[in-house]
Design a protein around this motif. Structure first.
Motif, PDB file in Angstrom:
ATOM      1  N   LEU A  61      -5.120  -3.338   2.367  1.00 39.98           N
ATOM      2  CA  LEU A  61      -4.066  -3.082   3.351  1.00 39.98           C
ATOM      3  C   LEU A  61      -3.189  -1.901   2.960  1.00 39.98           C
ATOM      4  O   LEU A  61      -2.791  -1.106   3.807  1.00 39.98           O
ATOM      5  CB  LEU A  61      -3.196  -4.332   3.543  1.00 39.98           C
ATOM      6  N   CYS A  62      -2.841  -1.788   1.689  1.00 38.50           N
ATOM      7  CA  CYS A  62      -2.034  -0.652   1.240  1.00 38.50           C
ATOM      8  C   CYS A  62      -2.251  -0.428  -0.249  1.00 38.50           C
ATOM      9  O   CYS A  62      -2.457  -1.377  -0.998  1.00 38.50           O
ATOM     10  CB  CYS A  62      -0.551  -0.861   1.554  1.00 38.50           C
ATOM     11  N   PHE A  64      -0.530   1.500  -3.566  1.00 43.01           N
ATOM     12  CA  PHE A  64       0.620   2.173  -4.155  1.00 43.01           C
ATOM     13  C   PHE A  64       0.180   2.952  -5.391  1.00 43.01           C
ATOM     14  O   PHE A  64      -0.632   2.464  -6.180  1.00 43.01           O
ATOM     15  CB  PHE A  64       1.688   1.154  -4.569  1.00 43.01           C
ATOM     16  N   VAL A  84       2.431   5.467  -0.956  1.00 35.31           N
ATOM     17  CA  VAL A  84       1.786   4.269  -0.431  1.00 35.31           C
ATOM     18  C   VAL A  84       0.859   4.676   0.708  1.00 35.31           C
ATOM     19  O   VAL A  84       1.286   5.299   1.678  1.00 35.31           O
ATOM     20  CB  VAL A  84       2.808   3.206   0.020  1.00 35.31           C
ATOM     21  N   LYS A  85      -0.419   4.380   0.541  1.00 39.82           N
ATOM     22  CA  LYS A  85      -1.412   4.641   1.572  1.00 39.82           C
ATOM     23  C   LYS A  85      -1.590   3.368   2.384  1.00 39.82           C
ATOM     24  O   LYS A  85      -2.070   2.351   1.867  1.00 39.82           O
ATOM     25  CB  LYS A  85      -2.745   5.067   0.949  1.00 39.82           C
ATOM     26  N   ILE A  86      -1.181   3.415   3.642  1.00 37.05           N
ATOM     27  CA  ILE A  86      -1.218   2.246   4.514  1.00 37.05           C
ATOM     28  C   ILE A  86      -2.435   2.361   5.423  1.00 37.05           C
ATOM     29  O   ILE A  86      -2.635   3.387   6.091  1.00 37.05           O
ATOM     30  CB  ILE A  86       0.066   2.137   5.359  1.00 37.05           C
ATOM     31  N   GLN A  87      -3.234   1.306   5.448  1.00 33.28           N
ATOM     32  CA  GLN A  87      -4.465   1.323   6.242  1.00 33.28           C
ATOM     33  C   GLN A  87      -4.169   1.691   7.692  1.00 33.28           C
ATOM     34  O   GLN A  87      -3.326   1.100   8.352  1.00 33.28           O
ATOM     35  CB  GLN A  87      -5.137  -0.060   6.190  1.00 33.28           C
ATOM     36  N   THR A  91      -0.415   8.185   4.429  1.00 34.18           N
ATOM     37  CA  THR A  91       0.196   8.072   3.111  1.00 34.18           C
ATOM     38  C   THR A  91       1.646   8.526   3.187  1.00 34.18           C
ATOM     39  O   THR A  91       1.945   9.584   3.752  1.00 34.18           O
ATOM     40  CB  THR A  91      -0.565   8.922   2.083  1.00 34.18           C
ATOM     41  N   HIS A 112       7.919   8.037   6.606  1.00 31.75           N
ATOM     42  CA  HIS A 112       7.442   6.653   6.499  1.00 31.75           C
ATOM     43  C   HIS A 112       7.544   5.959   7.859  1.00 31.75           C
ATOM     44  O   HIS A 112       8.457   6.243   8.639  1.00 31.75           O
ATOM     45  CB  HIS A 112       8.296   5.897   5.468  1.00 31.75           C
ATOM     46  N   GLN A 157       2.039  -6.134   7.911  1.00 31.32           N
ATOM     47  CA  GLN A 157       3.123  -6.252   6.951  1.00 31.32           C
ATOM     48  C   GLN A 157       3.241  -7.682   6.426  1.00 31.32           C
ATOM     49  O   GLN A 157       3.405  -7.896   5.223  1.00 31.32           O
ATOM     50  CB  GLN A 157       4.443  -5.821   7.585  1.00 31.32           C
ATOM     51  N   THR A 160       0.492  -8.305   3.990  1.00 33.32           N
ATOM     52  CA  THR A 160       0.703  -7.572   2.740  1.00 33.32           C
ATOM     53  C   THR A 160       1.672  -8.306   1.831  1.00 33.32           C
ATOM     54  O   THR A 160       1.401  -8.546   0.646  1.00 33.32           O
ATOM     55  CB  THR A 160       1.241  -6.162   3.022  1.00 33.32           C
TER      56      THR A 160
END
Length: 207
Positions: A61-62, A64, A84-87, A91, A112, A157, A160
């Protein structure tokens, strides 16, 4: 649940993506659980979290990563930044804006998808049980992100941070007692005494 802290360190933040810069309602989201069979003090758990933060987040999912790779393995401290690379989203960046023995707070940087901050903390309840608690307080980073969050981001979220709680509980003990609690509250504004640039979303007390 417990609150209030040990000595608090503050830090003169640079540019942050504050809730006032975002879109949509200000949401406070809480994820917490009592840790089963925990024989470690909350401060020890938070030392592990600060040193191994990326391991507690579900990589599907993410992901860091510390911006300064030379600090890998060291505890996160004031001013440290993470990517943080969020699916499905990209990033982005976050910065440590508050740190004490029992909590760690990250704030979002420009770009973000959320505008605000999130605190990770551990403390004891009135029975002496150790609780691990995550509380975010943020708006969507922009109108575009708000629409996207309504359609897909909220479930991601929740998944996660509930997984983060579960991994923290498995590290410090034997998992969670009962279930992981997940609650969302819409706020009119930052609660009195809150500090979106330097302060945590809650204060952990009871080591």
């Amino acid at each position: 649940m417990a609150s209030a802290s040990t000595d608090t360190e503050t830090h003169q933040a640079g540019e942050l993506l504050l809730p006032e810069d975002g879109a949509g309602p200000l949401l406070q989201r809480d994820y917490w659980a009592v840790i089963k069979g925990c024989e470690h003090p909350p401060s020890k758990l938070m030392d592990w979290v600060s040193r191994r933060f990326a391991e507690f987040a579900p990589a599907e999912l993410c992901v860091f990563k510390r911006t300064d790779e030379s600090k890998e393995g060291e505890p996160l401290e004031l001013g440290d930044e993470l990517s943080v690379k969020i699916q499905g989203a990209g990033t982005f960046g976050v910065r440590v804006i508050h740190r004490d023995e029992q909590s760690l707070t990250l704030a979002t940087l420009p770009g973000h998808p959320e505008a605000g901050r999130i605190t990770f903390g551990a403390y004891r309840n009135d029975l002496g049980d150790v609780i691990f608690h995550i509380r975010s307080r943020a708006r969507s980073g922009s109108t575009f992100h708000y629409v996207g969050f309504v359609t897909a981001g909220e479930a991601m979220q929740t998944n996660t941070w509930t997984e983060f709680v579960l991994r923290a509980a498995a590290t410090a003990g034997e998992g969670v007692v009962g279930a992981i609690h997940a609650d969302t509250t819409e706020l009119d504004d930052e609660p009195e005494g809150g500090d979106p640039e330097h302060g945590p979303t809650f204060v952990a007390r009871g080591d």
